[in-house]
Design an enzyme around this catalytic site. Structure first.
Site, short mmCIF file in Angstrom:
data_model
loop_
_atom_site.label_atom_id
_atom_site.label_comp_id
_atom_site.label_asym_id
_atom_site.label_seq_id
_atom_site.Cartn_x
_atom_site.Cartn_y
_atom_site.Cartn_z
N ARG A 36 0.82 -1.21 0.00
CA ARG A 36 0.00 0.00 0.00
C ARG A 36 0.86 1.27 0.00
NH1 ARG A 36 -3.92 -0.23 4.78
NH2 ARG A 36 -2.15 -1.23 5.77
N GLU A 37 1.95 1.22 -0.75
CA GLU A 37 2.84 2.39 -0.80
C GLU A 37 2.10 3.62 -1.31
OE1 GLU A 37 3.28 -0.57 -2.09
OE2 GLU A 37 5.37 -1.13 -2.36
N LYS A 95 -1.08 4.40 -1.03
CA LYS A 95 -1.94 4.93 0.02
C LYS A 95 -1.12 5.83 0.95
CE LYS A 95 -4.18 3.43 4.25
NZ LYS A 95 -5.57 3.81 4.02
N ASP A 138 -26.13 -5.05 9.26
CA ASP A 138 -25.74 -4.22 8.12
C ASP A 138 -25.73 -5.02 6.83
OD1 ASP A 138 -25.22 -1.91 9.64
OD2 ASP A 138 -23.22 -2.64 10.18
N HIS A 150 -18.02 10.46 3.97
CA HIS A 150 -16.83 10.15 3.17
C HIS A 150 -15.89 11.34 3.06
CE1 HIS A 150 -19.72 7.07 1.73
NE2 HIS A 150 -18.66 6.32 1.88
N CYS A 189 -23.27 6.84 7.02
CA CYS A 189 -22.56 5.57 7.18
C CYS A 189 -21.76 5.63 8.46
CB CYS A 189 -21.66 5.35 5.95
SG CYS A 189 -21.03 3.67 5.81
#
Ligand code: GLN
Ligand code: ZN
Length: 772
Positions: free
Chosen positions: A18-19, A21, A613, A708, A740
């Protein structure tokens, strides 16, 4: 230009660790400048090319896709085509270009403007940003990153194949911009959009591209508001124009994610494009298609959507069938981009070796494609060993203990099916009056921010630095803090905050038999976010209660009701990699039975509200209309199997995480939950009017703000949203909640936003009682 014998339609973009990210989030936080971010991204692209060549894709024959993205491939197309909504116009450079900063603002919004809407990409758990197209949208080539990346590849000695979302799909996925006349259809703008693609293709050819891939998954979907004929007509127009250009690379049009409609097959066969890629894991080979004699067909025979090692015999048979269509060449490929699977099984030292031998992640799938390519070139005998090893893995899977568990199967076979809760809704309403809730009850969706402290504690427990008892103590303190906070905020129905969960599916996977979890198996969900789907490989059962002690503890701290919090069967399946040796329906019911037992245990422990959920209910809806009723039947059935055993006085909530409420409204009603919370904020008022129009009568909480984005809505803004809802729906029916869970947010913005939510509710309640 001949097409290579094997290719993949795309590769994970986030990096093996995940570099991307980390680099992007550091950049957003101000800790890494743009040059640093660009360097990190270039490093990932460079390592990807080298790795794919090492795995057997040709370095110089366009077999390697150039499919990098900083955030999302649809946002890339928005930037490339200059189709940024007007509210971001001032962020363009003086030369009209869309700089990276504007790209990120469109994705994330800022204090003054809402981000682009985000929704799920076909039937996957990947989210793309929805283009907003209106009469004013002008198209122009506004970003040349794809060209730069091709040049970058060439400077490293690779000739790669740029990948772009195609024009038909781009517009079919778009929504009408706010303010567009009603009935406005973005696809009608196709003739104005295609010239920009044409210009881009010319520049790509200039830069040395031999092949370019245009992704047209819209051609397999009947869920985008256009019918097969309309989409095919659009494709006919677009590819007639693009194909007739004199200066252009060869074109591969890819139709991943399902069955290419018959009319689209014929259309693409007749279009002046050189190659067509089809999904043969979900789609079938049609009986006959005229006009393929000069084309290459790329058979998507290695599944890009699951982690199982493909059976090469089956793949080979499908390629043989494809050959019968009489194309000039047949190549092997993946059914979709590999962006939906993790990088490498070899990166999973903790996985049981036997299980690992059944698996293929992106790198192994690329290897399987390369083996099929060799078979196509040199005959099947040349790869006998690969074929045999893959078949052995399949056989081994069938015979391993735990894949079939007699007790689980017996219990399922003997159950009687339920079509609703035992007591009708109206009677449950009176039974649930003892909850003593005010008008417009306020609540949250379950999770509170997953702070660095929580992640540190989890890591410390994994490494052994924190004992189980210490970790438990930490979680209890966390729960106590979250309960106190909610009481202080004045929320009506509380949650325990889900601090013990790394992820809403993985947590259950870790506590159920039949699942395995990975260490590095990250898959991009949206932007810089990734999830680590569990692997559901065997029959599912529950060795013991999972959530009860946390919920029970939380409830012991307050007199207000605390919601028990479970993840539903469909979502557990959707966000895991699920066994493919039996129908999903059977697997879902196994999970449902385990949840049913968990609900009974929660009731026993004094929990009066349980939320199950199902944010993925809509996501798994088949793209083809004919397949939808069966899906809705089993998905609703498994939810009911989980929940219908609850006592009438237990209030069952569910939470859904998308805004196209209209499509599945009947299924949602059939879930028979007492209260349904649903994402609504990014889609304006649509959800509320859909609910009203559908006559949905149970409790409903259309989200009043978007979680979000870090943006904090004002109390006035929330009150306005709420009043729009109260105008459309009876007061008694409405709940007030965010869109959410809050796990991805920070505490500062969360507390502020929830304060505004409670204040807005108080205002609207006061007005409502005045009016009454
Ligand atoms: N209860 C979950 C949470 O609050 C729901 C998450 C979701 O819908 N994706 O995090
Ligand atoms: Zn949600």
């Amino acid at each position: 230009m001949t097409f290579p014998s094997g290719t993949i339609l795309g590769y994970p973009r986030i990096g093996r660790r995940r570099e991307l990210k980390r680099a992007i989030e550091a950049h957003w936080a101000g800790g890494l400048d743009e040059a640093g971010l660009q360097e990190a991204a270039a490093g990932i692209r460079s390592r990807t090319r080298a790795r794919l060549a090492e795995l057997g894709l040709g370095a110089r024959d366009s077999a390697i896709p150039e499919s990098f993205s900083f955030y999302d491939q649809v946002l890339d197309a928005i930037a490339t085509l200059g189709a940024l909504p007007a509210r971001f116009a001032d962020l363009r450079g003086a030369d009209g270009r869309i700089p990276l900063s504007a790209y990120f603002t469109a994705a994330r919004g800022d204090q003054d403007r809402a981000p682009l809407e985000m929704t799920k990409w076909f039937d996957t758990n990947y989210h793309y940003l929805v283009p907003e197209i209106g009469p004013e949208t002008a198209f122009s080539l506004s970003d040349r990153r794809v060209i730069d990346q091709l040049k970058e590849a060439r400077s490293e000695g690779y000739l790669t194949r740029p990948v772009l979302v195609g024009p038909v799909t781009f517009l079919a996925l778009a929504k009408a911009a706010p303010g567009a006349p009603s009935g406005y259809r973005p696809l009608d703008r196709l003739a104005e959009l295609v010239p920009v693609y044409r210009e881009l293709l010319a520049e790509l050819q200039q830069a040395g591209a031999e092949w370019v891939q245009l992704d047209e998954p819209a051609l397999v979907s009947q869920s985008l508001g256009y019918d097969d004929d309309e989409l095919a007509a659009a494709a006919r127009h677009a590819y007639a124009v693009l194909g007739s250009a004199s200066a252009r690379p060869s074109l591969l049009v890819a139709a991943p994610y399902g069955q290419l409609s018959d009319v689209a097959w014929r259309t693409l066969a007749a279009a002046p494009v050189e190659a067509i890629a089809v999904d043969l894991t979900r789609g079938r080979v049609p009986a006959a298609v005229p006009g393929l004699t000069e084309k290459t067909l790329v058979g998507g025979v290695i599944d890009g959507r699951n982690v199982w090692r493909g059976d090469l015999e089956v793949a080979w048979d499908r390629l043989e069938r494809l050959r019968e269509l009489g194309a000039a060449h047949v190549s092997a490929g993946t059914s979709t981009s590999l962006q939906h699977v993790p990088h490498d099984v070899e990166d999973e030292p903790d996985l049981d070796r036997r299980l690992a031998s059944w698996l293929a992640f992106a790198d192994q799938k690329t290897g399987q494609v390369a083996a099929l390519a060799r078979a196509l070139e040199n005959g099947r005998e040349s790869v006998r060993e690969e074929f045999a090893a893959a078949s052995d893995a399949w056989r081994d899977r069938r015979s391993t203990p735990g894949v079939r568990d007699g007790k689980v199967r017996e219990r399922l076979a003997s159950r009687t099916s339920e079509t609703a809760r035992r007591v009708p809704y109206s009677d449950r309403l009176s039974a649930q009056e003892e909850l003593d809730l005010p008008l417009l009850p306020t609540t949250t969706i379950g999770s509170f921010p997953q702070t660095a402290e929580i992640r540190r504690a989890r890591a410390a427990r994994l490494s052994g630095d924190l004992s189980d008892a210490e970790y438990d103590g930490f979680l209890r303190d966390e729960i106590a803090r979250v309960i106190a906070l909610q009481e202080d905020l004045g929320l009506d129905v509380l949650v325990h905050g889900e601090a013990e969960r790394n992820d809403m599916v993985q947590y259950f996977a870790e506590n159920l038999d039949g699942f395995a979890v990975t260490r590095n198996g990250w898959v991009q969900s949206y932007g810089s976010r990734a999830t680590r789907p569990s692997i559901l490989w065997g029959d599912v059962s529950r060795p013991g209660a999972i959530t009860v002690r946390w919920s029970e503890y939380a409830q012991s701290l307050t007199s207000r009701p605390v919601k028990g919090m479970l993840t539903g069967p469909v979502t557990i399946l959707a966000w895991s990699f699920v066994r493919d040796d039996q129908p999903l329906r059977e697997t879902a019911d196994q999970v449902a039975l385990a949840l049913r037992d968990e609900i009974a245990d929660l009731e026993e422990a004094g929990i009066r509200i349980v939320q199950v959920d199902e944010p993925a209910l809509r996501e798994l809806l088949p793209l083809q209309k004919a397949a939808q009723p069966e899906y809705l039947d089993w998905s609703v059935g498994s939810f009911l199997l989980a929940t219908a055993g609850a006592r009438p006085e237990t209030q069952i909530h569910t939470h859904l995480c998308y805004s196209e409420f209209d499509v599945v409204i009947e299924a949602i009603a059939a879930l028979d939950a007492d209260v349904t919370s649903i994402e609504a904020a990014r889609s304006g008022g649509e959800v509320v009017s859909d609910i009203a129009a559908a006559g949905f009568a149970h409790g409903v909480g259309p989200g009043v703000y978007d979680i979000h984005s870090p943006r904090v809505p004002s109390a006035d803004e929330i009150a306005t949203t709420l009043e729009r809802a109260t105008a459309a729906l009876p007061l008694r029916q409405l709940w007030v909640n965010p869109d959410c869970g809050l796990k991805t947010r920070g505490y500062v913005e969360t507390v502020e936003a929830l304060r505004h939510l409670v204040a807005a509710t108080a205002t609207v309640r006061a007005r409502a009682t005045q009016d009454a």
